[in-house]
Design a protein around this motif. Structure first.
Motif, PDB file in Angstrom:
ATOM      1  N   TYR A  24      -9.422  -8.781  -4.679  1.00 52.51           N
ATOM      2  CA  TYR A  24      -8.210  -8.058  -5.052  1.00 52.51           C
ATOM      3  C   TYR A  24      -8.512  -6.569  -4.989  1.00 52.51           C
ATOM      4  N   PHE A  25      -7.638  -5.831  -4.312  1.00 58.48           N
ATOM      5  CA  PHE A  25      -7.761  -4.388  -4.190  1.00 58.48           C
ATOM      6  C   PHE A  25      -6.613  -3.747  -4.959  1.00 58.48           C
ATOM      7  N   ILE A  40      -1.269  -3.601  -4.850  1.00 59.83           N
ATOM      8  CA  ILE A  40      -2.193  -4.669  -5.231  1.00 59.83           C
ATOM      9  C   ILE A  40      -2.275  -5.590  -4.027  1.00 59.83           C
ATOM     10  N   THR A  41      -3.470  -5.764  -3.492  1.00 60.18           N
ATOM     11  CA  THR A  41      -3.661  -6.573  -2.297  1.00 60.18           C
ATOM     12  C   THR A  41      -4.618  -7.708  -2.594  1.00 60.18           C
ATOM     13  N   GLU A  42      -4.197  -8.915  -2.233  1.00 60.46           N
ATOM     14  CA  GLU A  42      -5.079 -10.077  -2.317  1.00 60.46           C
ATOM     15  C   GLU A  42      -5.556 -10.373  -0.905  1.00 60.46           C
ATOM     16  N   SER A  43      -6.862 -10.493  -0.726  1.00 64.73           N
ATOM     17  CA  SER A  43      -7.444 -10.858   0.557  1.00 64.73           C
ATOM     18  C   SER A  43      -8.238 -12.134   0.359  1.00 64.73           C
ATOM     19  N   LYS A  44      -7.996 -13.121   1.204  1.00 60.59           N
ATOM     20  CA  LYS A  44      -8.705 -14.401   1.097  1.00 60.59           C
ATOM     21  C   LYS A  44      -9.373 -14.704   2.427  1.00 60.59           C
ATOM     22  N   LYS A  59       0.269  -8.183  -0.005  1.00 62.36           N
ATOM     23  CA  LYS A  59       0.301  -6.893  -0.684  1.00 62.36           C
ATOM     24  C   LYS A  59       1.580  -6.757  -1.501  1.00 62.36           C
ATOM     25  N   ILE A  60       1.426  -6.175  -2.686  1.00 61.30           N
ATOM     26  CA  ILE A  60       2.555  -5.848  -3.562  1.00 61.30           C
ATOM     27  C   ILE A  60       2.566  -4.331  -3.740  1.00 61.30           C
ATOM     28  N   TYR A  61       3.724  -3.741  -3.600  1.00 63.49           N
ATOM     29  CA  TYR A  61       3.908  -2.316  -3.876  1.00 63.49           C
ATOM     30  C   TYR A  61       4.588  -2.212  -5.226  1.00 63.49           C
ATOM     31  N   LEU A  62       4.007  -1.458  -6.150  1.00 65.30           N
ATOM     32  CA  LEU A  62       4.558  -1.336  -7.489  1.00 65.30           C
ATOM     33  C   LEU A  62       4.790   0.142  -7.805  1.00 65.30           C
ATOM     34  N   TYR A  63       6.033   0.451  -8.130  1.00 68.74           N
ATOM     35  CA  TYR A  63       6.428   1.838  -8.389  1.00 68.74           C
ATOM     36  C   TYR A  63       6.568   2.074  -9.890  1.00 68.74           C
ATOM     37  N   LYS A  64       6.392   3.327 -10.297  1.00 71.21           N
ATOM     38  CA  LYS A  64       6.335   3.681 -11.718  1.00 71.21           C
ATOM     39  C   LYS A  64       7.514   3.159 -12.518  1.00 71.21           C
ATOM     40  N   GLU A  65       8.698   3.187 -11.940  1.00 70.81           N
ATOM     41  CA  GLU A  65       9.876   2.752 -12.693  1.00 70.81           C
ATOM     42  C   GLU A  65       9.822   1.265 -13.053  1.00 70.81           C
TER      43      GLU A  65
END
Length: 126
Positions: A24-25, A40-44, A59-65
């Motif tokens: 996980y990155f 957040i990136t999961e690599s398998k 990959k998930i992109y998560l913004y402050k809001e």
């Protein structure tokens, strides 16, 4: 430069979590406007019968809001799992992964020999 490249133009802070065949990155990145967001990136790793391998990543992109609601939901889900199943149980699939890793480590005079060196891989290299 593609839109995706420009979105991920600057990496500010990173952490890596290695967990069996998964890595996980967690990366803080900067937008063109100078605001920060989290990926957040999961690599398998998948190994083929011929010994070759490939990686799949999500990959998930998560913004402050969204941070507060995201954190609340993740904590609620983890608390639920721990309350229902505890923390000591590891699935059979994970036990097999961990056993394979243990078997791969060289043993000498009853001690497992490990190395402190590793290769840092960027997804751009994969």
């Amino acid at each position: 430069m593609s839109e995706k490249d420009s979105m991920e133009q600057e990496e500010i802070y990173s952490k890596v979590l290695r967990a069996g065949r998964r890595t996980y990155f967690f990366d803080v990145r900067s937008t063109k406007a100078g605001d920060y967001y989290l990926t957040i990136t999961e690599s398998k790793k998948f190994t083929h019968e011929d010994g070759s391998f490939h990686y799949k990543k999500h990959k998930i992109y998560l913004y402050k809001e969204d941070f507060t609601a995201f954190r609340e939901n993740v904590e609620e889900m983890m608390d639920y799992i721990i309350a229902e199943k505890g923390t000591e149980v590891i699935s059979e699939r994970h036990q097999k992964d961990f056993k394979k890793e243990e078997e791969a480590l060289p043993v000498q005079n009853g001690e497992v020999k490990t190395t402190d060196s590793f290769t840092d891989v960027s997804f751009d290299d994969i």
